[in-house]
Structure formats: structure tokens, C-alpha cells
Motif scaffolding. Sequence first.
Motif, PDB file in Angstrom:
ATOM      1  N   ALA A   4       0.305  15.795  -3.651  1.00 41.47           N
ATOM      2  CA  ALA A   4       0.660  16.074  -2.254  1.00 41.47           C
ATOM      3  C   ALA A   4       0.573  14.771  -1.477  1.00 41.47           C
ATOM      4  N   LEU A   5       1.663  14.400  -0.817  1.00 39.24           N
ATOM      5  CA  LEU A   5       1.721  13.136  -0.075  1.00 39.24           C
ATOM      6  C   LEU A   5       1.792  13.400   1.425  1.00 39.24           C
ATOM      7  N   PHE A   6       0.836  12.820   2.163  1.00 40.68           N
ATOM      8  CA  PHE A   6       0.870  12.839   3.616  1.00 40.68           C
ATOM      9  C   PHE A   6       1.296  11.447   4.077  1.00 40.68           C
ATOM     10  N   GLU A   7       2.496  11.352   4.670  1.00 35.87           N
ATOM     11  CA  GLU A   7       3.075  10.057   5.028  1.00 35.87           C
ATOM     12  C   GLU A   7       2.818   9.700   6.487  1.00 35.87           C
ATOM     13  N   GLN A   8       2.951   8.389   6.810  1.00 36.24           N
ATOM     14  CA  GLN A   8       2.797   7.932   8.185  1.00 36.24           C
ATOM     15  C   GLN A   8       3.905   8.491   9.074  1.00 36.24           C
ATOM     16  N   GLU A   9       5.100   8.587   8.517  1.00 35.89           N
ATOM     17  CA  GLU A   9       6.244   9.109   9.277  1.00 35.89           C
ATOM     18  C   GLU A   9       6.662  10.450   8.664  1.00 35.89           C
ATOM     19  N   PRO A  10       6.073  11.560   9.131  1.00 37.02           N
ATOM     20  CA  PRO A  10       6.359  12.866   8.519  1.00 37.02           C
ATOM     21  C   PRO A  10       7.803  13.293   8.712  1.00 37.02           C
ATOM     22  N   LYS A  11       8.300  14.024   7.722  1.00 33.00           N
ATOM     23  CA  LYS A  11       9.688  14.524   7.771  1.00 33.00           C
ATOM     24  C   LYS A  11       9.665  16.049   7.899  1.00 33.00           C
ATOM     25  N   PHE A  12      10.453  16.563   8.831  1.00 31.93           N
ATOM     26  CA  PHE A  12      10.522  17.995   9.074  1.00 31.93           C
ATOM     27  C   PHE A  12      11.968  18.466   9.053  1.00 31.93           C
ATOM     28  N   ASP A  13      12.124  19.780   8.978  1.00 31.61           N
ATOM     29  CA  ASP A  13      13.425  20.388   9.240  1.00 31.61           C
ATOM     30  C   ASP A  13      13.524  20.521  10.756  1.00 31.61           C
ATOM     31  N   GLU A  14      14.285  19.633  11.371  1.00 31.65           N
ATOM     32  CA  GLU A  14      14.329  19.532  12.833  1.00 31.65           C
ATOM     33  C   GLU A  14      14.899  20.777  13.502  1.00 31.65           C
ATOM     34  N   ASN A  15      15.600  21.598  12.758  1.00 30.81           N
ATOM     35  CA  ASN A  15      16.220  22.796  13.343  1.00 30.81           C
ATOM     36  C   ASN A  15      15.297  24.013  13.287  1.00 30.81           C
TER      37      ASN A  15
ATOM     38  N   ILE B  56       1.497  11.214 -15.036  1.00 37.15           N
ATOM     39  CA  ILE B  56       0.772  12.185 -14.218  1.00 37.15           C
ATOM     40  C   ILE B  56       0.605  13.461 -15.024  1.00 37.15           C
ATOM     41  N   ASN B  57      -0.620  13.956 -15.115  1.00 33.77           N
ATOM     42  CA  ASN B  57      -0.932  15.172 -15.856  1.00 33.77           C
ATOM     43  C   ASN B  57      -0.026  16.318 -15.410  1.00 33.77           C
ATOM     44  N   LYS B  58       0.534  17.040 -16.363  1.00 39.36           N
ATOM     45  CA  LYS B  58       1.491  18.111 -16.053  1.00 39.36           C
ATOM     46  C   LYS B  58       0.866  19.240 -15.236  1.00 39.36           C
TER      47      LYS B  58
ATOM     48  N   LYS C   6       0.824  -1.213   0.000  1.00 43.51           N
ATOM     49  CA  LYS C   6       0.000   0.000   0.000  1.00 43.51           C
ATOM     50  C   LYS C   6       0.856   1.259   0.000  1.00 43.51           C
ATOM     51  N   SER C   7       1.719   1.371   1.015  1.00 48.28           N
ATOM     52  CA  SER C   7       2.549   2.584   1.145  1.00 48.28           C
ATOM     53  C   SER C   7       3.496   2.730  -0.035  1.00 48.28           C
ATOM     54  N   THR C   8       3.979   1.604  -0.562  1.00 48.44           N
ATOM     55  CA  THR C   8       4.891   1.648  -1.716  1.00 48.44           C
ATOM     56  C   THR C   8       4.188   2.241  -2.932  1.00 48.44           C
ATOM     57  N   LEU C   9       2.948   1.827  -3.176  1.00 47.71           N
ATOM     58  CA  LEU C   9       2.200   2.364  -4.316  1.00 47.71           C
ATOM     59  C   LEU C   9       1.969   3.858  -4.154  1.00 47.71           C
ATOM     60  N   LEU C  10       1.652   4.307  -2.954  1.00 46.39           N
ATOM     61  CA  LEU C  10       1.453   5.741  -2.714  1.00 46.39           C
ATOM     62  C   LEU C  10       2.736   6.523  -3.005  1.00 46.39           C
ATOM     63  N   LYS C  11       3.870   5.966  -2.583  1.00 48.27           N
ATOM     64  CA  LYS C  11       5.154   6.652  -2.801  1.00 48.27           C
ATOM     65  C   LYS C  11       5.528   6.678  -4.278  1.00 48.27           C
ATOM     66  N   ILE C  12       5.158   5.647  -5.018  1.00 50.08           N
ATOM     67  CA  ILE C  12       5.418   5.632  -6.467  1.00 50.08           C
ATOM     68  C   ILE C  12       4.659   6.769  -7.138  1.00 50.08           C
ATOM     69  N   LEU C  13       3.389   6.945  -6.777  1.00 49.62           N
ATOM     70  CA  LEU C  13       2.577   8.009  -7.382  1.00 49.62           C
ATOM     71  C   LEU C  13       3.079   9.395  -6.983  1.00 49.62           C
ATOM     72  N   ALA C  14       3.700   9.475  -5.798  1.00 54.97           N
ATOM     73  CA  ALA C  14       4.247  10.761  -5.340  1.00 54.97           C
ATOM     74  C   ALA C  14       5.665  11.001  -5.837  1.00 54.97           C
ATOM     75  N   GLY C  15       6.219  10.048  -6.613  1.00 59.58           N
ATOM     76  CA  GLY C  15       7.562  10.210  -7.154  1.00 59.58           C
ATOM     77  C   GLY C  15       8.666   9.892  -6.171  1.00 59.58           C
ATOM     78  N   ARG C  16       8.334   9.263  -5.039  1.00 59.80           N
ATOM     79  CA  ARG C  16       9.347   8.924  -4.024  1.00 59.80           C
ATOM     80  C   ARG C  16      10.006   7.567  -4.309  1.00 59.80           C
ATOM     81  N   GLU C  17       9.329   6.718  -5.077  1.00 66.75           N
ATOM     82  CA  GLU C  17       9.889   5.425  -5.465  1.00 66.75           C
ATOM     83  C   GLU C  17       9.595   5.193  -6.943  1.00 66.75           C
ATOM     84  N   THR C  18      10.324   4.256  -7.542  1.00 66.51           N
ATOM     85  CA  THR C  18      10.136   3.951  -8.967  1.00 66.51           C
ATOM     86  C   THR C  18       9.593   2.538  -9.131  1.00 66.51           C
ATOM     87  N   VAL C  19       8.983   2.290 -10.279  1.00 65.45           N
ATOM     88  CA  VAL C  19       8.465   0.951 -10.577  1.00 65.45           C
ATOM     89  C   VAL C  19       9.578   0.102 -11.189  1.00 65.45           C
ATOM     90  N   ASP C  20       9.433  -1.229 -11.085  1.00 66.30           N
ATOM     91  CA  ASP C  20      10.381  -2.136 -11.733  1.00 66.30           C
ATOM     92  C   ASP C  20      10.048  -2.303 -13.204  1.00 66.30           C
TER      93      ASP C  20
END
Length: 625
Positions: free
Chosen positions: A69-80, A62-64, A42-56
Amino acid sequence: MHYVSAEGITKSFGAGDLFKNISFHISEGDKIALIARNGFGKSTLLKILAGRETVDDGGVWINKDVTVALFEQEPKFDENKTVLENIFHTNHPIIAAIKEYENAIELNDEKKLSAALIKMDELNAWEFESSVKQILGKLNIHHLQSNVSELSGGQRKRIALAQTLIDIGFEHKHTLLIMDEPTNHLDIEMVEWLEHYLSQQHVTLLLVTHDRYFLDAVCNEIWEIDNTKLYTYKGDYENYLEKKAARIENEQANIDKARNLYRRELEWMRKQPKARTTKSKSRIDAFTETEQKAKQKIVDAQLQLQIKMSRLGGKIAEMKKVYKSYSDKVILKGFDYTFNKGERIGIIGKNGVGKSTFINILQGIEEADSGKINIGDTVVFGNFSQQGLVIKEDMRVIEYVKTFAESFPLAKGGSLSAAQFLELFLFPPEKQYTFLSSLSGGEKKRLQLLTVLFRNPNFLILDEPTNDLDLPTLSVLENFLLDYPGCVLIVSHDRYFMDKLVDHLFVFEGDGDVKDFPGNYTQYRLEEKKAVDSSQMKDNRRKAEPATNIQPTVSKKLSYKEKREFELLEKEIPELETEQKLLTEKMSGNISFEEITSVSERLQQINTLLEEKEMRWLELSEFAS
């Protein structure tokens, strides 16, 4: 308008395929829920559509004009950086203006506020600022100057959600919003608000969620990844279950036919001489295809278990006059309750009111300030906590389970080895030798549940058990708990899960007040709504009565921000009413179908805006005079 097209895409992980040669399309306005067992892609397919992973293999288009916009289970921030800087991270004039405005308010800096107000006026950013304020308020996000590195996992999840909703709201007309478990770490009121927000917004959505009420309220189509294939179902979750059952039944019938043909063809193959004709070679090719079909297995594996529960005596647990506070924050204020055999109690309340503290006090993990907690001698707690798996070092799954016991006793006699027990929890032999660090979040949750049950508890305490569990596992967990003879105490924001399992609720209302409500969550909400409606009716009648013996009230002085907001509302409301009237007249005229659609959508938006702005105007007008 087509947003996304995928043709024949394949993705493997390790030795196996997550999905193979699947195709699909997403169009504007689609609201799709994605279902699969944990670890099935599931998460892998979402990341593929968001451009975070590639297909084999295969391709994704995706329409230009579409922004993903991807909302992930483990959000990433600028910690500083601060909460404010992370939420308003986009380099856009309106976002920058709102950031400066919120920053000036947070710092209480009159000079900066004056400059920010001028910029907000110049960019006409007030309407969007109102939307931002609603999002931050509903998600209980304050203290914008705090550093994100200091925040808890739940706070980080809510900040990431606010960031995503603000990003998609201010600029992008065509956005595909992809969300991976957006309701995790939200309390029930927040989940209901998000449900309403997404269902009202004209948004194209693909989401993974375990919350079935949320799924039904927001989505109108379900996709399922099963055995490397993708299946689509129109309609709600109940319809999906019915259609899936019919599909499996049909597939099993086809496999049975192939097996009968395979047996006949196998007999023919064995009788044939080595030298074969062209005609027989084509039959041999057909035999190979039949053999593949005949040896198919429909894997609809489910967690099944008959637990040999430790005997539960007459005395369970008793809490007498229990008090608990943290400085000026009151958690419990003289709490009294005697637990009975077989009780199923749900615990609800806003985040931070002390639900987890309460269950820790019951188990003796935390101490009360005063009062008595008496636990029966035969009680064995099984604690499924939000903390997750606790491991000192990385090890293989089978090794980890054996640290608790080598075997598991069954209710009907006999026992299961650790390996057999793991198979019941959908960990096949090859998965049992995987390192814990390689498991998905849902697989870790399933393993955590296994280790809790492995100890044969008779009083189960489940703190947010539905987070990260897939829907198939959740369904079976519910069935297991329905037959479980011991006591069950559940803290959960999953309304469907609570409705199915609990007999009554402990409602944590704040300031140490805990209400015992006889019924499930939906019944509680209906009672609450009746009480609110009754109170509003009394207020309306009171306002209609002649004003006699009115006592003077202490007037609240509007802040500079509120004065500015009040002035803008007095300007915006008439403008919206004028537009509403013009669009209503247009609807009654001779217009095309496309115009009817766009006009209807705008009317709906105006009606919602008017309702919100009029309520806010009334609130501010009480103090403006």
C-alpha cells in the motif's frame, strides 16, 4: 517472514544515478525510515517497491502473500466522485456495507439506514466500522458527500491518508505500508494520533518523513541513500547521526590513505618505460583502482550562509485590539501584542483556526475587521508561505533567482553572485540550468527559501517551512535560524523544529482566543496534560462526594445509530473480557515461544479495544437510561 528483497538495483535520472547496485531486505514487523537529500531518489525507491516505476538494473522480489500500500505526497483521486466514494473505493462486501451505512447517515435516510443496519449485522462489520469512525474523526473528515475536486490540498491529503489506513485495516494480513511524508498538512494533534496509531498497529512500514519525533516514535531502523549507496542504521535518529559521522570520518581516512599511495604510484608510472612486464601491468591495474579511490569526494554539502540582515530599529510591530471574523467564524477577538527584537515565536492550533490569516494580517496581506497594526519603518518581512514558488512562466533556476537580484551582500562584506548563492543552497552548476518544472518538491521548497533570504529580511515569517524539506537541509536551516539576529515567527506542526527554535507560543484555541504560552511545544503539552489530569481528579472527587442539591439536566436522546452502538458494546465488552481471561490463563501455562508471541499480541489488542469500548460505553450510558 520476508516481505521484500532487492538485489543490486540501479536507477538513473537524467545523466546521473539516483542509486547504484543497492541491496536490502524487508521482513514482517520492520519499521524503517528512509532518509536522503531532496532529488536523491527517496520517492523513486518507494514507487519502485509499489510497482509504479521500474529499475534500470537488478531485481526486486515481493512475497506473493504481501500487499503493498503506497501513500504518496500527491494523492490521486477520481475527481468526479465524492469523498465517500473515494475513501470506500474497494469492492469488498464489508467496505460496501460501511459505505452504504455512512451514506444513509449523511443523507439522513431512514429507509436506507434500516437496510444498511441489517447488512452490517449480517457481515459482523461493526468492529471495523468503529475503527473507520475513529480514523475519520481523528483526521477531521466530514461532509462525505462533497466532491473531491472542490477540496483544498490539505483536505485531499487527509482523505488519502484515511483511504490508505482503512484499506490496510480491514482485510490484508500481510501488508507493506509505504508512506511518503504522511504528516504534511496534518495539525499537531493529528500527527500525535497517527504516531500512536502506527506504533500500536502490527504493521510493516517504510516511510519518508522530516518529522524527527514522529520518526523516533514509529521507526526502529533508518536507511540513508547517500552518493548512490544505501546505508542502514539500527536505532533512533540521534544514533543515526552519530553512526553517520563515524562512517564519514572513516571514509575520509581511507581516501587520505589512497591519496598518499596514489602520489607514490603516480611517480612510478611516470618513470616507467613504454614496454612493461606482466608484473608491471598488474601494478598498473592496481594504480587505476587507487586513482579512483584517491579522487573520491565525500559530499556532505550543507546549506551555509551568513546573512547581512537589514538593520532593525527600536520599533518592530504592534497589534492593538485586533478583531477578525469570517461570517460566524471568529479568528481574532481583541488580540494585543507588541513584538520585541530577536523574538522567536511559534504558532500552534488545529487546522482552520486562523493561523495563516493571522500572519497575513500582520504583514498587511489581509485586512483586520478593526484594531490597529503598526509596523516599524525598518521592518523587512521575509514570508516563506505554504503557497510555494510563484512563477508566471517556466524558466531555468539561475534565471529565476536573477529576477530578484544579480548578487547577494554578505555580513562580513563583499557579495555573492546568484550562481554562488545557489551553490550554498545545494544547487550545483549543472542543476542551476534545470527548468523549475523539473525540480522535486523539496528542491522547489529549498529554492523558495533561497528567494526569501535573498531579500535580506529582518523579520522572518515561516508558514509550515518543514513540509517537503529533507532532513539534512532542515538541520542546517535550524542552525541558521538559531544564529539569525532578527525576529522569527513560525507556524509548524514539526514539534522537534519548534522545540529547538521558539521561546514562546501563540496557541490558537478557537473562537478568536489566542493564548501566549512562555515555553516551547513540549513544555506546553506537559502543562496541558497536568491541567487535564488535575481536572479529572477533581471530577473523580466530585463523583465520590454525596450527591446533594443536584440540578436536573437536559437529557440527550440517543440517535438510532448510537442506540445500536450501545447495544453492541454491551455484547462486545463481556466477550472481550472472557477472551482476555482465557488468554491470561494460557500465558501462565506451558506454551511455545511462538504461541507466547501471538498470545501477547492479541492480549495487547484486547486491552486497547477494551479501553476504547469501555470509554465509549460510559459516554453513551449517560444518555441511555
